[in-house]
Design an enzyme around this catalytic site. Structure first.
Site, PDB file in Angstrom:
ATOM      1  N   HIS A  54       0.675  -1.420   0.192  1.00  0.00           N
ATOM      2  CA  HIS A  54      -0.016  -0.003  -0.064  1.00  0.00           C
ATOM      3  C   HIS A  54       0.920   0.977   0.416  1.00  0.00           C
ATOM      4  CE1 HIS A  54      -3.009   2.509   0.756  1.00  0.00           C
ATOM      5  NE2 HIS A  54      -2.576   2.570   1.879  1.00  0.00           N
ATOM      6  N   HIS A  71      -3.871   9.016   1.384  1.00  0.00           N
ATOM      7  CA  HIS A  71      -3.715   8.223   0.831  1.00  0.00           C
ATOM      8  C   HIS A  71      -5.338   7.680   0.285  1.00  0.00           C
ATOM      9  CE1 HIS A  71      -5.698   5.182   4.226  1.00  0.00           C
ATOM     10  NE2 HIS A  71      -4.957   6.417   4.387  1.00  0.00           N
ATOM     11  N   CYS A 104      -3.847   2.833  -5.426  1.00  0.00           N
ATOM     12  CA  CYS A 104      -3.037   4.354  -4.286  1.00  0.00           C
ATOM     13  C   CYS A 104      -1.984   3.730  -4.651  1.00  0.00           C
ATOM     14  CB  CYS A 104      -2.965   2.903  -3.352  1.00  0.00           C
ATOM     15  SG  CYS A 104      -1.828   1.529  -2.804  1.00  0.00           S
TER      16      CYS A 104
END
Length: 210
Positions: free
Chosen positions: A58, A70, A146
């Site tokens: 991530h 994010h 992301c």
């Protein structure tokens, strides 16, 4: 006097000298590891943060004061559910403490693409990131995840290297419909990407029936 004799015998012992040298080497190695750890965790505004989840990474961007921005799901800090990632979803941009986003997972600063592209000015990166907070965006693991998001902020380049690596591996190793098997080596995202690419390869490779 006895203490002086003991100190002298220890100080002059070759075994002790070897032990001291070994200890100094260990301390040096530990310091090197400590310095490396600090270099990977001494965040500065604009830094990209890579968080190691199970089977994928991530990504977030550090904006100062222990916080990151994010791309995530609407209900909390967890990433979008991977079982739905082959479809286009709606995600939300959040500003949260890095400690909350990382949780118990390891993370590091990863600005390795600085070697390839010049990062945008920090003020521009942070300003653009803050403007996204609270907004909903379209999310798709292969084209708008992301990592695409943070690379777009830092470099103006919406790329995801973990997806590119999986695509290269799947295309290179896939037979007709076999992409999911190859992709599974990269974890959940790999299975999703691999299945999609494998299906395309199968269509392209299939013989034309006359």
């Amino acid at each position: 006097m006895f203490a002086d004799d003991v100190f002298s015998s220890i100080h002059n012992s070759s075994d002790s000298e070897a032990g001291c040298a070994h200890m100094q080497q260990d301390l040096g190695n530990n310091q090197a590891l400590a310095d490396k750890w600090q270099s990977l965790h001494r965040e500065k505004p604009g830094d990209l943060i890579e968080i190691f989840r199970s089977g994928f990474q991530h990504w977030a961007i550090y904006v100062g004061d222990g916080e990151v921005i994010h791309l995530t799901e609407g209900g909390g800090s967890a990433e979008l559910s991977l079982r739905f990632s082959s479809a286009t979803l709606i995600a939300v941009v959040k500003r949260e403490p890095l400690s909350k986003v990382a949780g118990n997972d390891d993370y590091r600063i990863n600005n390795s693409s600085d070697e390839k592209w010049d990062p945008l000015p920090v003020d521009q990166i942070i300003g653009a990131a803050k403007k996204w907070v609270g907004k909903t965006v379209k999310y798709k693991v292969t084209t708008a995840n992301c990592e695409h998001f943070v690379n777009g902020l830092r470099y103006g380049k919406k790329v995801s290297f973990q997806v590119e690596k999986m695509l290269e591996a799947v295309v290179a190793g896939s037979a007709a419909g076999g992409g999911a098997i190859t992709g599974s080596a990269f974890g959940p995202i790999g299975t999703i990407v691999g299945g999609a690419i494998g299906a395309m390869v199968g269509v392209i490779a299939a013989p034309v029936r006359r």
